[in-house]
Design a protein around this motif. Structure first.
Motif, PDB file in Angstrom:
ATOM      1  N   SER A  93       0.847  -1.195   0.000  1.00  0.00           N
ATOM      2  CA  SER A  93       0.000   0.000   0.000  1.00  0.00           C
ATOM      3  C   SER A  93       0.877   1.237   0.000  1.00  0.00           C
ATOM      4  N   GLY A  94       0.292   2.345  -0.384  1.00  0.00           N
ATOM      5  CA  GLY A  94       1.047   3.591  -0.425  1.00  0.00           C
ATOM      6  C   GLY A  94       1.700   3.780  -1.773  1.00  0.00           C
ATOM      7  N   ASN A  95       2.677   4.646  -1.811  1.00  0.00           N
ATOM      8  CA  ASN A  95       3.339   4.987  -3.066  1.00  0.00           C
ATOM      9  C   ASN A  95       4.610   4.153  -3.176  1.00  0.00           C
ATOM     10  N   ILE A  96       4.529   3.097  -3.972  1.00  0.00           N
ATOM     11  CA  ILE A  96       5.618   2.129  -4.055  1.00  0.00           C
ATOM     12  C   ILE A  96       6.415   2.343  -5.328  1.00  0.00           C
ATOM     13  N   ALA A  97       7.739   2.345  -5.193  1.00  0.00           N
ATOM     14  CA  ALA A  97       8.601   2.451  -6.371  1.00  0.00           C
ATOM     15  C   ALA A  97       9.760   1.471  -6.222  1.00  0.00           C
ATOM     16  N   ASN A  98       9.895   0.600  -7.202  1.00  0.00           N
ATOM     17  CA  ASN A  98      10.938  -0.431  -7.134  1.00  0.00           C
ATOM     18  C   ASN A  98      11.996  -0.336  -8.214  1.00  0.00           C
ATOM     19  N   THR A  99      11.791   0.583  -9.156  1.00  0.00           N
ATOM     20  CA  THR A  99      12.792   0.790 -10.204  1.00  0.00           C
ATOM     21  C   THR A  99      13.026   2.295 -10.335  1.00  0.00           C
ATOM     22  N   PRO A 100      14.171   2.677 -10.864  1.00  0.00           N
ATOM     23  CA  PRO A 100      14.422   4.114 -11.053  1.00  0.00           C
ATOM     24  C   PRO A 100      13.312   4.806 -11.833  1.00  0.00           C
ATOM     25  N   GLU A 101      12.794   4.156 -12.881  1.00  0.00           N
ATOM     26  CA  GLU A 101      11.746   4.811 -13.668  1.00  0.00           C
ATOM     27  C   GLU A 101      10.467   4.976 -12.854  1.00  0.00           C
ATOM     28  N   GLN A 102      10.120   3.946 -12.064  1.00  0.00           N
ATOM     29  CA  GLN A 102       8.953   4.090 -11.169  1.00  0.00           C
ATOM     30  C   GLN A 102       9.171   5.221 -10.169  1.00  0.00           C
ATOM     31  N   GLY A 103      10.399   5.300  -9.676  1.00  0.00           N
ATOM     32  CA  GLY A 103      10.723   6.360  -8.717  1.00  0.00           C
ATOM     33  C   GLY A 103      10.529   7.744  -9.329  1.00  0.00           C
ATOM     34  N   ARG A 104      11.073   7.917 -10.537  1.00  0.00           N
ATOM     35  CA  ARG A 104      10.938   9.219 -11.207  1.00  0.00           C
ATOM     36  C   ARG A 104       9.468   9.545 -11.485  1.00  0.00           C
ATOM     37  N   GLN A 105       8.741   8.537 -11.951  1.00  0.00           N
ATOM     38  CA  GLN A 105       7.333   8.762 -12.272  1.00  0.00           C
ATOM     39  C   GLN A 105       6.536   9.123 -11.013  1.00  0.00           C
ATOM     40  N   THR A 106       6.852   8.487  -9.891  1.00  0.00           N
ATOM     41  CA  THR A 106       6.134   8.785  -8.642  1.00  0.00           C
ATOM     42  C   THR A 106       6.414  10.214  -8.190  1.00  0.00           C
ATOM     43  N   VAL A 107       7.652  10.647  -8.376  1.00  0.00           N
ATOM     44  CA  VAL A 107       7.989  12.033  -8.023  1.00  0.00           C
ATOM     45  C   VAL A 107       7.197  13.004  -8.912  1.00  0.00           C
ATOM     46  N   ARG A 108       7.113  12.698 -10.209  1.00  0.00           N
ATOM     47  CA  ARG A 108       6.371  13.593 -11.109  1.00  0.00           C
ATOM     48  C   ARG A 108       4.887  13.618 -10.742  1.00  0.00           C
ATOM     49  N   LEU A 109       4.391  12.470 -10.317  1.00  0.00           N
ATOM     50  CA  LEU A 109       2.996  12.382  -9.869  1.00  0.00           C
ATOM     51  C   LEU A 109       2.788  13.227  -8.602  1.00  0.00           C
ATOM     52  N   ALA A 110       3.735  13.123  -7.686  1.00  0.00           N
ATOM     53  CA  ALA A 110       3.648  13.905  -6.433  1.00  0.00           C
ATOM     54  C   ALA A 110       3.573  15.390  -6.766  1.00  0.00           C
ATOM     55  N   ALA A 152       2.614  16.766  -9.571  1.00  0.00           N
ATOM     56  CA  ALA A 152       1.345  17.075 -10.248  1.00  0.00           C
ATOM     57  C   ALA A 152       0.192  17.143  -9.256  1.00  0.00           C
ATOM     58  N   GLN A 153       0.258  16.331  -8.198  1.00  0.00           N
ATOM     59  CA  GLN A 153      -0.826  16.316  -7.215  1.00  0.00           C
ATOM     60  C   GLN A 153      -0.715  17.438  -6.194  1.00  0.00           C
ATOM     61  N   GLY A 154       0.375  18.178  -6.234  1.00  0.00           N
ATOM     62  CA  GLY A 154       0.487  19.340  -5.352  1.00  0.00           C
ATOM     63  C   GLY A 154       1.361  19.149  -4.122  1.00  0.00           C
ATOM     64  N   TYR A 155       2.010  17.996  -4.011  1.00  0.00           N
ATOM     65  CA  TYR A 155       2.930  17.821  -2.880  1.00  0.00           C
ATOM     66  C   TYR A 155       4.139  18.740  -3.059  1.00  0.00           C
ATOM     67  N   GLU A 156       4.684  19.191  -1.927  1.00  0.00           N
ATOM     68  CA  GLU A 156       5.794  20.156  -1.965  1.00  0.00           C
ATOM     69  C   GLU A 156       7.127  19.522  -1.608  1.00  0.00           C
ATOM     70  N   PHE A 157       7.072  18.306  -1.065  1.00  0.00           N
ATOM     71  CA  PHE A 157       8.281  17.625  -0.623  1.00  0.00           C
ATOM     72  C   PHE A 157       8.130  16.120  -0.860  1.00  0.00           C
ATOM     73  N   ILE A 158       9.285  15.448  -0.903  1.00  0.00           N
ATOM     74  CA  ILE A 158       9.292  13.998  -1.038  1.00  0.00           C
ATOM     75  C   ILE A 158       9.896  13.396   0.222  1.00  0.00           C
ATOM     76  N   LYS A 159       9.222  12.375   0.769  1.00  0.00           N
ATOM     77  CA  LYS A 159       9.761  11.627   1.906  1.00  0.00           C
ATOM     78  C   LYS A 159      10.209  10.263   1.388  1.00  0.00           C
ATOM     79  N   VAL A 160      11.503   9.961   1.549  1.00  0.00           N
ATOM     80  CA  VAL A 160      12.013   8.654   1.125  1.00  0.00           C
ATOM     81  C   VAL A 160      11.997   7.712   2.320  1.00  0.00           C
ATOM     82  N   TYR A 161      11.737   6.431   2.027  1.00  0.00           N
ATOM     83  CA  TYR A 161      11.535   5.501   3.146  1.00  0.00           C
ATOM     84  C   TYR A 161      12.495   4.306   3.106  1.00  0.00           C
TER      85      TYR A 161
END
Ligand SMILES: [Zn+2]
Length: 475
Positions: free
Chosen positions: A173-190, A192-201
């Protein structure tokens, strides 16, 4: 036992709306935001770079701004607040929180909404009562955007809220990224959705982590978070350009076998060389260790009565820090606490900026109130009172990119201010002596704060038996 207990985050952060028809505690739109206030004869701790203190000053607040300091013609219609013998500081920031918001805890179907609802004012009162006027939400959801808008629209008195999207590797669950491309795409999505920061886990793999940090920089989003487990034994590699802040001292502790001064100093040098700030969150481990010893750690806190009954139930009946605890676990936590102190001293020595954060929402860590514990712990660990205060005022504003608006007491800045009965530079505990708070230009004095808190405690008490954690899916 080198696993992170902070990874056992309260996954479901929620609070129930009262079923009672009790009076709703809301900001009165009639008294804001256009009222003008004059704070007279007050000592201002500006928290600017030079550490300027202005004694016996007049501060004019109009709308949501600091209109003037010792201006020539104070507004005759201004509401006068006697600041004699008092101290005015910038509003405080908690740089690591998990806010309660509406959530669905039951089975879902299309068109179904939340099953548990927050009363945003009840919740945000915890911050305002403690002079906290800015928070960084490190596990943002759409419901947090809605909460923020209630505050922005003056429906609710609350802090400014910065929102980070959490990205994790593995998991369901949540925002999962397992490859560099998924990671980049999730950041672009964040973005676009209006998030101002990224939290890495914690469970991001090395290449995905690096791609996320790189893409976030390209998109103009700062990155804060954990040091992924994949960097164990090769810590140097995590300090890629634009990994902007580590969210806990514990993230460094996990990298040390010896908890030595030498390790603390090495980590500080690495952080220094890459410009990576630190949010130590000392109070989090103090509370976790306390709960491993006894649940009194939770119930003995005066502010526990202000925590929503469902969360009270969760913290007492489903407490992962307490359940199965033994002397070995307690001893490990105590070692962590000692090492966290060493880290703060080493990072101070190395000149790495540190900001105050609490991980509020973690079991036993109460929103708003915990920030005062954190400030005292930072001083106990070796910061001066002034440095601790900077960690919750000027520095967070700089890191968040809003230092032209908040973080110091200066003409033209937004009116986020705390009026204190005693000088916090003499003793950091004096930050607890709050005479009143300006939140975005609205004045809430001590009397009103106490009334609102008393009503909230009563409401929670009346609802206590209605909410049991084990029945949460049935609501
Ligand atoms: Zn957290």
């Amino acid at each position: 036992m080198q696993r992170s207990y902070l990874a056992v985050l309260p996954v479901i952060l929620l609070i129930l709306q009262s079923c009672q028809s009790s009076k709703k505690i809301t900001a009165d739109p009639a008294v804001q935001p256009e009222k003008t206030y004059l704070v007279k004869n007050v000592n201002i701790i500006t928290m600017n770079d030079a550490g300027t203190v202005i004694e016996n000053a007049h501060v004019l607040i109009a709308g949501n701004r600091i209109q003037s300091i010792n201006g020539s013609s104070p507004d005759k219609d201004a509401v006068v607040i006697d600041g004699k013998g008092k101290w005015l500081i910038p509003g405080l920031a908690d740089m690591h929180v998990h806010n309660l918001a509406d959530v669905n805890l039951a089975d879902s179907y299309p068109t179904k909404g939340a099953t548990l609802f927050t009363d945003t004012q009840d919740f945000m009162l915890l911050y305002i009562a403690n002079g906290v006027t800015t928070v960084l939400e490190l596990s943002g959801r759409v419901e947090h955007f809605a909460q923020r808008n209630e505050i922005v629209k003056h429906k609710v008195i609350g802090p400014r809220i910065a929102l980070a999207m959490l990205i994790e590797g593995e998991g369901t669950s949540g925002n999962i990224a397992n490859t560099p491309e998924q990671g980049r795409q999730t950041v672009r999505l964040a973005k676009a959705q209006g998030y101002e920061f990224i939290k890495v886990y914690s469970r991001l793999n090395v290449e995905t982590f690096k791609a996320i940090v790189d893409e976030a920089f390209r998109q103009g989003l700062k990155v804060v978070g954990h040091i992924p487990n994949a960097f164990k034994g090769k810590l140097e590699d995590v300090f890629v350009p634009h990994f902007d802040m580590v969210a806990h001292a514990e993230e460094y502790a996990k990298q040390s076998e010896t908890f030595s001064d030498a390790d603390a100093e090495r980590f500080a040098r690495l952080a220094r060389s890459s410009g990576t700030w630190l949010t130590p969150t000392l109070v989090t481990m103090e509370r976790i260790a306390g709960q491993a010893r006894s649940l009194d750690e939770v119930t003995n806190q005066t502010a526990f009565r202000y925590v929503h009954p469902l969360m009270q139930s969760k913290w007492l009946t489903s407490n992962n820090y307490h359940k199965g605890s033994d002397p070995e676990r307690i001893a490990y936590f105590e070692k962590l606490i000692a090492f966290h102190g060493k880290l703060v001293r080493a990072f101070k020595e190395a000149g790495v900026p540190m900001v105050a954060g609490t991980d509020a929402g973690t079991s036993g860590v109460i929103w708003g109130f915990s920030l005062h514990d954190e400030l005292e712990l930072l001083v106990k660990a070796g910061l001066s009172s002034g440095e601790a205060l900077a960690s919750a005022t000027r520095l967070p504003a700089i890191w968040l990119g809003i230092s032209d608006k908040t973080g110091t007491v200066e003409t033209g800045k937004l009116a986020d201010l705390v009026l204190l009965d005693a000088n916090p530079l003499d003793n950091i505990s004096n930050v607890r002596k709050i005479a009143g708070v300006f939140a975005n230009g609205e004045w809430i004095d001590r009397k009103r704060i106490h009334e609102m808190l008393a009503r909230l405690a009563e409401k929670n008490k009346a609802n206590q038996n209605k909410f049991e954690w084990k029945n949460r899916a049935a609501y």
